[in-house]
Write an enzyme that holds these catalytic residues in place. Structure first.
Site, PDB file in Angstrom:
ATOM      1  N   GLY A   1       7.582  -1.714  -1.481  1.00 54.08           N
ATOM      2  CA  GLY A   1       6.625  -2.028  -2.539  1.00 54.08           C
ATOM      3  C   GLY A   1       7.268  -1.892  -3.913  1.00 54.08           C
TER       4      GLY A   1
ATOM      5  N   TRP B   1      10.452  -1.935  -4.650  1.00 46.91           N
ATOM      6  CA  TRP B   1      11.507  -2.957  -4.809  1.00 46.91           C
ATOM      7  C   TRP B   1      10.896  -4.251  -5.342  1.00 46.91           C
ATOM      8  CZ3 TRP B   1      12.182  -7.827  -2.815  1.00 46.91           C
ATOM      9  CH2 TRP B   1      13.461  -8.397  -2.952  1.00 46.91           C
TER      10      TRP B   1
ATOM     11  N   ASN C   1      -0.778   4.187   7.790  1.00 46.07           N
ATOM     12  CA  ASN C   1      -0.685   2.952   6.987  1.00 46.07           C
ATOM     13  C   ASN C   1      -1.933   2.064   7.078  1.00 46.07           C
ATOM     14  OD1 ASN C   1       2.922   2.478   7.397  1.00 46.07           O
ATOM     15  ND2 ASN C   1       1.798   3.376   5.699  1.00 46.07           N
TER      16      ASN C   1
ATOM     17  N   ASP D   1      11.456   2.740   3.712  1.00 45.60           N
ATOM     18  CA  ASP D   1      10.604   3.016   2.548  1.00 45.60           C
ATOM     19  C   ASP D   1      11.119   2.328   1.291  1.00 45.60           C
ATOM     20  OD1 ASP D   1       8.430   4.130   1.256  1.00 45.60           O
ATOM     21  OD2 ASP D   1       9.471   5.985   0.771  1.00 45.60           O
TER      22      ASP D   1
HETATM   23  C1  FPP Z   1       7.138   1.308   3.312  1.00 44.33           C
HETATM   24  O1  FPP Z   1       7.386   0.848   2.009  1.00 44.33           O
HETATM   25  C2  FPP Z   1       7.241   0.209   4.260  1.00 44.33           C
HETATM   26  C3  FPP Z   1       6.269  -0.188   5.121  1.00 44.33           C
HETATM   27  C4  FPP Z   1       4.947   0.473   5.186  1.00 44.33           C
HETATM   28  C5  FPP Z   1       6.483  -1.342   6.014  1.00 44.33           C
HETATM   29  C6  FPP Z   1       7.861  -1.501   6.582  1.00 44.33           C
HETATM   30  C7  FPP Z   1       7.919  -2.664   7.480  1.00 44.33           C
HETATM   31  C8  FPP Z   1       8.906  -3.578   7.532  1.00 44.33           C
HETATM   32  C9  FPP Z   1      10.115  -3.498   6.697  1.00 44.33           C
HETATM   33  C10 FPP Z   1       8.833  -4.724   8.487  1.00 44.33           C
HETATM   34  C11 FPP Z   1       8.848  -4.210   9.862  1.00 44.33           C
HETATM   35  C12 FPP Z   1       8.969  -5.163  10.919  1.00 44.33           C
HETATM   36  C13 FPP Z   1       8.185  -5.200  12.054  1.00 44.33           C
HETATM   37  C14 FPP Z   1       8.659  -5.860  13.240  1.00 44.33           C
HETATM   38  C15 FPP Z   1       6.865  -4.596  12.127  1.00 44.33           C
HETATM   39  P1  FPP Z   1       6.267   1.049   0.916  1.00 44.33           P
HETATM   40  O2  FPP Z   1       5.383  -0.145   0.918  1.00 44.33           O
HETATM   41  O3  FPP Z   1       5.571   2.344   1.155  1.00 44.33           O
HETATM   42  O4  FPP Z   1       7.104   1.098  -0.365  1.00 44.33           O
HETATM   43  P2  FPP Z   1       6.709   1.854  -1.698  1.00 44.33           P
HETATM   44  O5  FPP Z   1       6.769   3.316  -1.391  1.00 44.33           O
HETATM   45  O6  FPP Z   1       7.753   1.407  -2.627  1.00 44.33           O
HETATM   46  O7  FPP Z   1       5.331   1.402  -2.079  1.00 44.33           O
END
Ligand code: FPP
Length: 238
Positions: free
Chosen positions: A24, A26, A69, A21
């Site tokens: 976004g 970051w 998601n 998590d």
């Molecule tokens: C959550 O952060 C992260 C995700 C929804 C995606 C995570 C996926 C990866 C790191 C790549 C994975 C690799 C493969 C092989 C599929 P967020 O976007 O919710 O962050 P935020 O809360 O800061 O908005």
């Protein structure tokens, strides 16, 4: 200073689960698009998985894309759905070199044909590796996984017990989660490993996933090692 040898001389968690998590946020903090955070997050996944395997962790599960998601903007969903390809092209070599076996949990019926084939290919190519198991959870939800497992047991003749249901989950062959780490500042489980994490120790960290370092992993494991796990009993209690 968190020293690696202090951590490895004590019993390690067999199974670590990480909620990836904060990608976004970051990116936003750096004036970058959210997708740049996902890209950095994916790179970090390679780095931390290799480090966890070097430490001697048996299984690392990561929450890469949840059943919820799909509700994100289409462009972001499209970008995240390209991640498995990046994963295969860029990181597979490092996993091979570290003898990491890659498996995927989650639904397969809503992914593209390319991704379904890719997941099968990556699993097939790594299936004989003896090192750490990296369980990438994609279109994964804990409740969804339990419901699908129950559905596969609908013609089961015997009464269903915990072992039967546990074995019918996507993670059927994996041990329970000992340590669940959530970087990114939120303190919730968000439908991850609901069954498997029943007795997991929870560690929440403020650092967003793209900035989560080897030192953070050592810190989380050291924190776990200090806890007194009783599994509902009284072991070690004064
Ligand atoms: C959550 O952060 C992260 C995700 C929804 C995606 C995570 C996926 C990866 C790191 C790549 C994975 C690799 C493969 C092989 C599929 P967020 O976007 O919710 O962050 P935020 O809360 O800061 O908005």
């Amino acid at each position: 200073m968190m020293r690696r040898k202090n951590v490895t001389k004590r019993p390690l968690p067999k199974h670590i689960a990480i909620v990836l998590d904060g990608n976004g946020r970051w990116a936003k903090k750096r004036g970058l698009p959210r997708t740049a955070g996902h890209q950095r997050g994916a790179q970090n996944l390679e780095r931390i998985a290799v480090f966890a395997s070097q430490l001697g962790i048996g299984v690392m599960s990561v929450y890469a894309f949840s059943t919820e998601n799909w509700q994100r903007p289409q462009a972001e969903v499209d970008y995240l759905m390209k991640m498995p390809k990046l994963f295969e092209d860029e990181y597979e070599e490092a996993f091979r070199a570290s003898d990491i076996k890659v498996v995927f949990s989650g639904r397969r019926d809503r992914l593209s044909k390319e991704n379904i084939d890719l997941l099968k290919r990556v699993e097939e190519e790594s299936k004989d590796r003896q090192g750490m198991v990296l369980n990438v959870c994609l279109d994964y939800g804990g409740r969804d996984e339990i419901v699908r497992a129950i559905d596969t047991l609908k013609n089961h003749e015997e009464p269903i017990d915990e072992a039967t249901l546990g074995a019918a989950l996507d993670t059927g062959a994996l041990p329970p989660v000992d340590l669940l780490i959530r970087p990114g500042g939120e303190q919730r489980i968000s439908n991850f490993m609901l069954w498997q994490a029943a007795y997991a120790e929870l560690v929440f960290m403020k650092t967003p996933w793209p900035a989560f370092s080897k030192r953070h992993l050592l810190k989380a494991v050291a924190n776990y090692q200090k806890r007194n796990r009783r599994f509902g009993g009284l072991k070690g209690r004064a």
